[in-house]
Design a protein around this motif. Structure first.
Motif, PDB file in Angstrom:
ATOM      1  N   GLN A   1      -5.657  19.040  40.127  1.00  0.00           N
ATOM      2  CA  GLN A   1      -6.555  19.493  41.182  1.00  0.00           C
ATOM      3  C   GLN A   1      -5.861  20.526  42.049  1.00  0.00           C
ATOM      4  O   GLN A   1      -4.764  20.300  42.556  1.00  0.00           O
ATOM      5  CB  GLN A   1      -7.013  18.315  42.039  1.00  0.00           C
ATOM      6  CG  GLN A   1      -7.977  17.399  41.314  1.00  0.00           C
ATOM      7  CD  GLN A   1      -8.255  16.154  42.112  1.00  0.00           C
ATOM      8  OE1 GLN A   1      -7.591  15.143  41.897  1.00  0.00           O
ATOM      9  NE2 GLN A   1      -9.224  16.208  43.018  1.00  0.00           N
ATOM     10  N   HIS A   2      -6.551  21.657  42.210  1.00  0.00           N
ATOM     11  CA  HIS A   2      -6.032  22.743  43.051  1.00  0.00           C
ATOM     12  C   HIS A   2      -6.351  22.437  44.509  1.00  0.00           C
ATOM     13  O   HIS A   2      -7.391  21.849  44.813  1.00  0.00           O
ATOM     14  CB  HIS A   2      -6.665  24.077  42.651  1.00  0.00           C
ATOM     15  CG  HIS A   2      -5.975  25.251  43.245  1.00  0.00           C
ATOM     16  ND1 HIS A   2      -4.859  25.802  42.666  1.00  0.00           N
ATOM     17  CD2 HIS A   2      -6.208  25.953  44.375  1.00  0.00           C
ATOM     18  CE1 HIS A   2      -4.446  26.814  43.409  1.00  0.00           C
ATOM     19  NE2 HIS A   2      -5.246  26.924  44.459  1.00  0.00           N
ATOM     20  N   GLU A   3      -5.464  22.853  45.384  1.00  0.00           N
ATOM     21  CA  GLU A   3      -5.735  22.694  46.816  1.00  0.00           C
ATOM     22  C   GLU A   3      -5.242  23.897  47.576  1.00  0.00           C
ATOM     23  O   GLU A   3      -4.292  24.580  47.169  1.00  0.00           O
ATOM     24  CB  GLU A   3      -5.101  21.415  47.358  1.00  0.00           C
ATOM     25  CG  GLU A   3      -3.606  21.334  47.209  1.00  0.00           C
ATOM     26  CD  GLU A   3      -3.072  19.968  47.576  1.00  0.00           C
ATOM     27  OE1 GLU A   3      -2.337  19.877  48.572  1.00  0.00           O
ATOM     28  OE2 GLU A   3      -3.392  18.992  46.861  1.00  0.00           O
ATOM     29  N   ARG A   4      -5.934  24.182  48.669  1.00  0.00           N
ATOM     30  CA  ARG A   4      -5.585  25.305  49.536  1.00  0.00           C
ATOM     31  C   ARG A   4      -5.888  24.890  50.971  1.00  0.00           C
ATOM     32  O   ARG A   4      -7.009  24.470  51.280  1.00  0.00           O
ATOM     33  CB  ARG A   4      -6.408  26.528  49.150  1.00  0.00           C
ATOM     34  CG  ARG A   4      -6.007  27.778  49.879  1.00  0.00           C
ATOM     35  CD  ARG A   4      -6.839  28.990  49.512  1.00  0.00           C
ATOM     36  NE  ARG A   4      -7.096  29.082  48.090  1.00  0.00           N
ATOM     37  CZ  ARG A   4      -8.098  29.792  47.575  1.00  0.00           C
ATOM     38  NH1 ARG A   4      -8.933  30.442  48.365  1.00  0.00           N
ATOM     39  NH2 ARG A   4      -8.281  29.843  46.272  1.00  0.00           N
ATOM     40  N   ALA A   5      -4.910  24.994  51.833  1.00  0.00           N
ATOM     41  CA  ALA A   5      -5.083  24.594  53.231  1.00  0.00           C
ATOM     42  C   ALA A   5      -6.176  25.425  53.897  1.00  0.00           C
ATOM     43  O   ALA A   5      -6.366  26.607  53.576  1.00  0.00           O
ATOM     44  CB  ALA A   5      -3.766  24.761  53.983  1.00  0.00           C
TER      45      ALA A   5
END
Length: 183
Positions: free
Chosen positions: A49-53
């Motif tokens: 799973q990709h995440e970006r703040a």
């Protein structure tokens, strides 16, 4: 020899927001069939799973979560990432090494970014690779449709050369998993 199924970035923000990626429903159905075959053979299923703040993909947000129609189980392994390369600053390589995994079957999102980058990185690490040619997808872009982008990557990645591992590109219906061998 042991194998794993890697499912990359099948997340609500990428799959459930309009417009949907190319063949959204068909792609998830194929991924579900792949993961069912893998689990039946005791092959690890790894969900990346990709995440970006400060974004719809921020960790723990609804957009970061998995779509309701993606089948996951408690036995599936999870990897969080912040770059297109699923190996970059993650524990993916360690998870694979701990299990003696030498072969990867790769599917997910986005064909031209995270799928492509992870596939190429895995090739450089010496893994034997299978790209599931109808179980990765992307959104239409100004320069090409999602279908054209998928086809381009299917026709490009199969010709990667100079790496230690083997490379194959095949449809979901042709993917079989041998019973897992534990290290």
């Amino acid at each position: 020899m042991s194998t794993a199924l890697i499912i990359i970035d099948v997340q609500k923000y990428l799959f459930d927001v309009e417009p949907h990626p190319f063949e959204r429903d068909e792609t998830i159905a194929r991924i579900n069939r792949l993961s069912a075959k893998a689990r039946e053979a005791d092959v690890p299923v790894i969900v990346v799973q990709h995440e970006r703040a400060n974004h719809q993909l921020a960790y723990g947000t609804d957009g970061w979560e998995l779509p309701d129609d993606l089948v996951v189980t408690n036995s599936d392994l999870k990897v969080r990432k912040t770059a297109p390369d699923s190996f970059y600053k993650t524990n993916l390589k360690e998870l694979l090494d701990e299990r003696g995994i030498t072969d990867l079957t790769i599917c997910g999102f986005a064909s031209e970014f995270c799928v492509d980058t992870t596939f190429r990185r895995a090739a450089s690490l010496g893994f034997n690779l299978r790209l599931v040619n109808d179980a990765h997808t992307t959104h239409d872009k100004e320069h090409a449709t999602g279908q054209q982008i998928r086809e381009h990557h299917n026709n490009t990645l199969v010709f990667l050369r100079g790496y230690e591992g083997s490379i194959a590109v095949l449809p979901e219906a042709d993917v079989e998993f041998a019973q897992a061998v534990t290290a």
